[in-house]
Write a protein that holds these residues in place. Structure first.
Motif, PDB file in Angstrom:
ATOM      1  N   ASP A 136      -7.974   5.893  -6.271  1.00 23.10           N
ATOM      2  CA  ASP A 136      -6.649   5.629  -5.690  1.00 23.10           C
ATOM      3  C   ASP A 136      -6.723   4.803  -4.414  1.00 23.10           C
ATOM      4  OD1 ASP A 136      -5.442   7.119  -7.707  1.00 23.10           O
ATOM      5  OD2 ASP A 136      -5.598   8.981  -6.574  1.00 23.10           O
ATOM      6  N   SER A 137      -7.802   4.043  -4.255  1.00 21.68           N
ATOM      7  CA  SER A 137      -7.879   3.161  -3.091  1.00 21.68           C
ATOM      8  C   SER A 137      -7.229   1.803  -3.364  1.00 21.68           C
ATOM      9  CB  SER A 137      -9.342   2.955  -2.676  1.00 21.68           C
ATOM     10  OG  SER A 137     -10.077   2.315  -3.708  1.00 21.68           O
ATOM     11  N   LYS A 138      -6.782   1.571  -4.561  1.00 18.66           N
ATOM     12  CA  LYS A 138      -6.159   0.300  -4.915  1.00 18.66           C
ATOM     13  C   LYS A 138      -4.686   0.282  -4.512  1.00 18.66           C
ATOM     14  CE  LYS A 138      -5.255   1.963  -9.640  1.00 18.66           C
ATOM     15  NZ  LYS A 138      -6.125   3.166  -9.549  1.00 18.66           N
ATOM     16  N   GLY A 139      -4.203  -0.911  -4.174  1.00 21.40           N
ATOM     17  CA  GLY A 139      -2.771  -1.106  -3.987  1.00 21.40           C
ATOM     18  C   GLY A 139      -2.073  -1.178  -5.326  1.00 21.40           C
ATOM     19  N   THR A 140      -0.844  -0.674  -5.404  1.00 20.54           N
ATOM     20  CA  THR A 140      -0.072  -0.698  -6.645  1.00 20.54           C
ATOM     21  C   THR A 140       1.245  -1.428  -6.408  1.00 20.54           C
ATOM     22  OG1 THR A 140       1.109   1.384  -6.213  1.00 20.54           O
ATOM     23  CG2 THR A 140      -1.093   1.546  -7.208  1.00 20.54           C
ATOM     24  N   GLN A 141       2.161  -1.319  -7.351  1.00 19.05           N
ATOM     25  CA  GLN A 141       3.462  -1.961  -7.197  1.00 19.05           C
ATOM     26  C   GLN A 141       4.348  -1.240  -6.189  1.00 19.05           C
ATOM     27  OE1 GLN A 141       4.558  -5.061  -9.019  1.00 19.05           O
ATOM     28  NE2 GLN A 141       2.356  -4.882  -8.634  1.00 19.05           N
ATOM     29  N   THR A 142       4.058   0.022  -5.924  1.00 20.86           N
ATOM     30  CA  THR A 142       4.953   0.819  -5.080  1.00 20.86           C
ATOM     31  C   THR A 142       4.272   1.475  -3.891  1.00 20.86           C
ATOM     32  OG1 THR A 142       4.613   2.739  -6.526  1.00 20.86           O
ATOM     33  CG2 THR A 142       6.499   1.328  -6.993  1.00 20.86           C
ATOM     34  N   ASN A 143       2.920   1.403  -3.808  1.00 23.91           N
ATOM     35  CA  ASN A 143       2.225   2.108  -2.728  1.00 23.91           C
ATOM     36  C   ASN A 143       0.933   1.397  -2.349  1.00 23.91           C
ATOM     37  OD1 ASN A 143       3.705   4.808  -2.246  1.00 23.91           O
ATOM     38  ND2 ASN A 143       3.464   4.751  -4.485  1.00 23.91           N
ATOM     39  N   GLY A 144       0.528   1.591  -1.078  1.00 24.19           N
ATOM     40  CA  GLY A 144      -0.771   1.109  -0.650  1.00 24.19           C
ATOM     41  C   GLY A 144      -1.879   2.037  -1.115  1.00 24.19           C
ATOM     42  N   GLY A 145      -3.107   1.519  -1.171  1.00 18.21           N
ATOM     43  CA  GLY A 145      -4.247   2.335  -1.578  1.00 18.21           C
ATOM     44  C   GLY A 145      -4.633   3.335  -0.502  1.00 18.21           C
ATOM     45  N   LYS A 146      -5.263   4.440  -0.915  1.00 17.60           N
ATOM     46  CA  LYS A 146      -5.692   5.484   0.000  1.00 17.60           C
ATOM     47  C   LYS A 146      -7.001   5.084   0.686  1.00 17.60           C
ATOM     48  CE  LYS A 146      -2.292   8.214  -1.014  1.00 17.60           C
ATOM     49  NZ  LYS A 146      -1.220   8.479  -0.015  1.00 17.60           N
ATOM     50  N   GLY A 147      -7.074   5.274   2.004  1.00 20.22           N
ATOM     51  CA  GLY A 147      -8.268   4.955   2.753  1.00 20.22           C
ATOM     52  C   GLY A 147      -9.312   6.048   2.635  1.00 20.22           C
ATOM     53  N   GLN A 148     -10.581   5.664   2.636  1.00 24.94           N
ATOM     54  CA  GLN A 148     -11.675   6.636   2.575  1.00 24.94           C
ATOM     55  C   GLN A 148     -11.955   7.200   3.962  1.00 24.94           C
ATOM     56  OE1 GLN A 148     -15.307   5.042   1.004  1.00 24.94           O
ATOM     57  NE2 GLN A 148     -16.311   7.023   0.863  1.00 24.94           N
ATOM     58  N   VAL A 149     -12.297   6.355   4.889  1.00 21.17           N
ATOM     59  CA  VAL A 149     -12.373   6.729   6.298  1.00 21.17           C
ATOM     60  C   VAL A 149     -11.686   5.592   7.059  1.00 21.17           C
ATOM     61  CG1 VAL A 149     -13.828   7.234   8.280  1.00 21.17           C
ATOM     62  CG2 VAL A 149     -14.533   7.961   5.993  1.00 21.17           C
ATOM     63  N   GLY A 150     -10.434   5.781   7.345  1.00 21.15           N
ATOM     64  CA  GLY A 150      -9.665   4.723   7.965  1.00 21.15           C
ATOM     65  C   GLY A 150      -8.245   4.741   7.441  1.00 21.15           C
ATOM     66  N   LEU A 151      -7.609   3.613   7.502  1.00 22.42           N
ATOM     67  CA  LEU A 151      -6.193   3.531   7.188  1.00 22.42           C
ATOM     68  C   LEU A 151      -5.941   3.263   5.716  1.00 22.42           C
ATOM     69  CD1 LEU A 151      -5.022   1.377  10.237  1.00 22.42           C
ATOM     70  CD2 LEU A 151      -5.024   3.872  10.003  1.00 22.42           C
ATOM     71  N   ASP A 152      -4.811   3.797   5.241  1.00 23.47           N
ATOM     72  CA  ASP A 152      -4.326   3.448   3.912  1.00 23.47           C
ATOM     73  C   ASP A 152      -3.798   2.021   3.930  1.00 23.47           C
ATOM     74  OD1 ASP A 152      -4.855   6.071   3.257  1.00 23.47           O
ATOM     75  OD2 ASP A 152      -2.760   6.717   3.344  1.00 23.47           O
ATOM     76  N   GLY A 153      -3.740   1.413   2.748  1.00 25.23           N
ATOM     77  CA  GLY A 153      -3.053   0.144   2.635  1.00 25.23           C
ATOM     78  C   GLY A 153      -1.556   0.337   2.793  1.00 25.23           C
ATOM     79  N   SER A 154      -0.844  -0.726   3.101  1.00 22.10           N
ATOM     80  CA  SER A 154       0.612  -0.663   3.271  1.00 22.10           C
ATOM     81  C   SER A 154       1.237  -1.917   2.688  1.00 22.10           C
ATOM     82  CB  SER A 154       0.968  -0.506   4.747  1.00 22.10           C
ATOM     83  OG  SER A 154       0.472  -1.595   5.501  1.00 22.10           O
TER      84      SER A 154
END
Length: 562
Positions: free
Chosen positions: A152-170
């Motif tokens: 779930d670290s990938k960006g999708t059509q509706t959400n940013g990916g989840k960060g492992q150690v750091g920030l999520d995508g936006s």
């Protein structure tokens, strides 16, 4: 040959103005950084690829943003997430651990991360996520980017990916890394429609193509005229270790038409085409009845003349056709008594025009098309009137139109104008100082010195019709003793001020001997409004005024703007 517009990587926007036509739009996202020990470039993350066909009916400006490949330390252009700096490497290796930037085409230019710009993107190719030294990060997308080392670290059509150690995508941005230890290596996610999350191997950003069924976030700007067709998106369709790029290819030119002027008797227009020598004919109609067709000199300015038999509303339609039977038409409303709004039309002109339209309709002609939108007026009002005119046209086209339907729409427009008039008002005039005995409370009660004062000279204006936010009046005169006076009255109502005290009036008189080159002497008062005999309300204005000479006349201005 087809005209091609190529856009290689550039740190900043690239603008293109396209004439009407059908275009193929293609975008390639940038590759993620890192992976310096990977010798097989296929094991390094790549940007995505997106394409679609866009038909433009009018000249349109587009803004292209090409992604930058992952590099050192700073976030990469157009959304690539920032890497955590790695310390203590013994072999002197240089790290390129940022995510790759997305490549997109949008309707609004400016800084790449401007919210309005991101909300105006019509096609996006995602950037690749940062690679580890020996393993691959997530590719750019696509409906979704590729995952890195974390699900779930990938960006999708509706959400940013989840960060492992750091920030999520936006939205539009890859997540940046935060390292728990200086010996750890975490990189940024790829930029995209939604960015990938940060990580050891970071996620790729998603791609996007605007279609009828595509996801449209809150505040999304492009309308249906920018929907693309024949679309596709490919995860990892870019090139490893490469910056992003874009290309626009003209697939088919289209005819277009500019009506430079028209009256109840004559119209002047010019036809054209995106490509050379493609026009085949021009036809014009009155109330859908063909009046004339041109097959020669099609690119020259043309003047057509017509005679209207009554005062009702009629339609003038001009249709341009090319050799591929592609057409472009414009329809305007004409009448012997109702003509388009002038270029300097104001709200009263528009209100009068609505009344004229109603009368024209009663004369028996049930055809009205967009006359309310013939002038580029204030955008908030223009949008309302365009929407209104489209509703009216839809009623007529359905065959169910009635006088009652039309009048309801006209009432709606007049109500809109009334609301605008209630927000923005201005009045001016001249008034004589009135003499009567009254009182005013002096300003500054919060400091413990409130007291009242007897006032004998007043500015009093009844039935102003609105409550002004600002009232200003002034006068100057010379007395029989050759003393020069400048008298100024300034008042505010319902305007936030520094001390949050009440609204106030300042009444000041400046004076000096007429021929002396010396400073003015000043005297005056500051009083609170809507206390004692001082008021600014629905009844009008009543405020103190200086009167250094009997029966002074003040020139005044009243403004309502909030």
């Amino acid at each position: 040959m087809a005209k091609i517009y190529d856009f290689n990587y550039k740190y900043g926007e690239q603008k293109v103005v396209l004439p009407p036509g059908k275009y193929l739009l293609e975008c390639w996202g940038a590759a993620g950084g890192g992976g310096c020990k990977i010798t097989d470039t296929n094991l390094r993350s790549k940007g995505g690829y997106s394409k679609g066909e866009l038909t433009l009916k009018k000249e349109t400006a587009l803004y292209i943003y090409t992604g930058e490949k992952g590099s050192n330390y700073a976030p990469t252009f157009n959304g690539g997430g920032k890497a955590m700096m790695h310390e203590g490497l013994s072999n002197g290796e240089t790290l390129y651990c940022n995510g790759g930037g997305a490549t997109d085409i949008r309707l609004i230019g400016g800084s790449w991360d401007n919210e309005q710009g991101l909300l105006s993107r019509i096609i996006v190719a995602g950037g690749g996520g940062r690679n580890n030294f020996e393993t691959k990060g997530g590719d750019g997308g696509g409906d979704a980017g590729g995952d890195g080392s974390k699900a779930d670290s990938k960006g999708t059509q509706t959400n940013g990916g989840k960060g492992q150690v750091g920030l999520d995508g936006s939205f539009g941005k890859g997540g940046s890394a935060v390292s728990p230890s200086s010996r750890e290596n975490y990189g940024g996610g790829g930029g995209g429609w939604y960015g990938g999350g940060s990580g050891y191997n970071a996620g790729g950003g998603s791609g996007y193509v605007l279609t009828e069924n595509s996801y449209k976030p809150a505040g999304y700007i492009p309308t249906k005229e920018y929907w693309l067709e024949n679309t596709s998106m490919t995860v990892g369709g870019g090139i490893a270790e490469e910056n992003g790029k874009a290309k626009i290819t003209l697939l088919q030119g289209l005819p277009f038409l500019v009506i430079s002027s028209y009256t109840s008797e004559q119209a002047v227009f010019t036809a054209g085409h995106t490509e050379e020598n493609k026009l085949s004919k021009i036809e014009w109609f009155i109330d859908d009845v063909l009046k004339e067709a041109f097959t020669t000199d099609l690119y020259l300015e043309k003047t057509i003349n017509y005679t209207l038999e009554d005062n009702a509303l009629h339609t003038l339609k001009i249709v341009v056709t090319d050799i591929n039977n592609m057409t472009y038409e414009k329809v305007v409303t004409i009448s012997k008594s109702i003509m388009p709004l002038p270029t300097n039309a104001n709200l009263q002109d528009i209100s009068t025009k609505l009344t004229e339209i109603g009368e024209g309709f009663k004369n028996g002609k049930t055809s009205i098309i967009n006359i309310l939108a013939l002038k580029n007026i204030d955008s908030s009002l223009n949008n309302t009137l365009v929407e209104l005119s489209e509703k009216i046209k839809a009623l007529f086209d359905s065959g169910d139109a009635s006088i009652e339907n039309l009048m309801n729409q006209l009432i709606q427009a007049n109500n809109t104008i009334t609301q605008l008039n209630s927000k923005y008002k201005y009045a001016t005039g001249t008034t004589e100082v009135q003499k009567f005995s009254g009182k005013a409370n002096m300003y500054g009660g919060k400091y413990g010195n409130t007291f009242d004062r007897n006032i004998n000279d007043w500015i009093k204006i009844d039935n102003l019709g609105f409550v002004p936010n600002i009232f200003y009046a002034e006068h100057e005169n010379v007395t029989v003793n050759s003393v020069f006076y400048k008298c100024v009255v300034f008042a505010i109502c319902n305007i936030p001020i520094f001390s949050n005290e009440q609204d106030f009036t300042i009444d000041t008189s400046f004076s000096k001997e007429k021929l002396d080159n010396v400073d003015f002497r000043a005297a005056g008062i500051v009083c609170t409004n809507n206390e004692r005999d001082v008021y600014i309300n629905q009844n009008g204005v009543c405020i103190p005024a200086s009167n250094n000479y009997f029966n002074l006349h003040y020139r005044w201005h009243a403004i309502k703007f909030i």
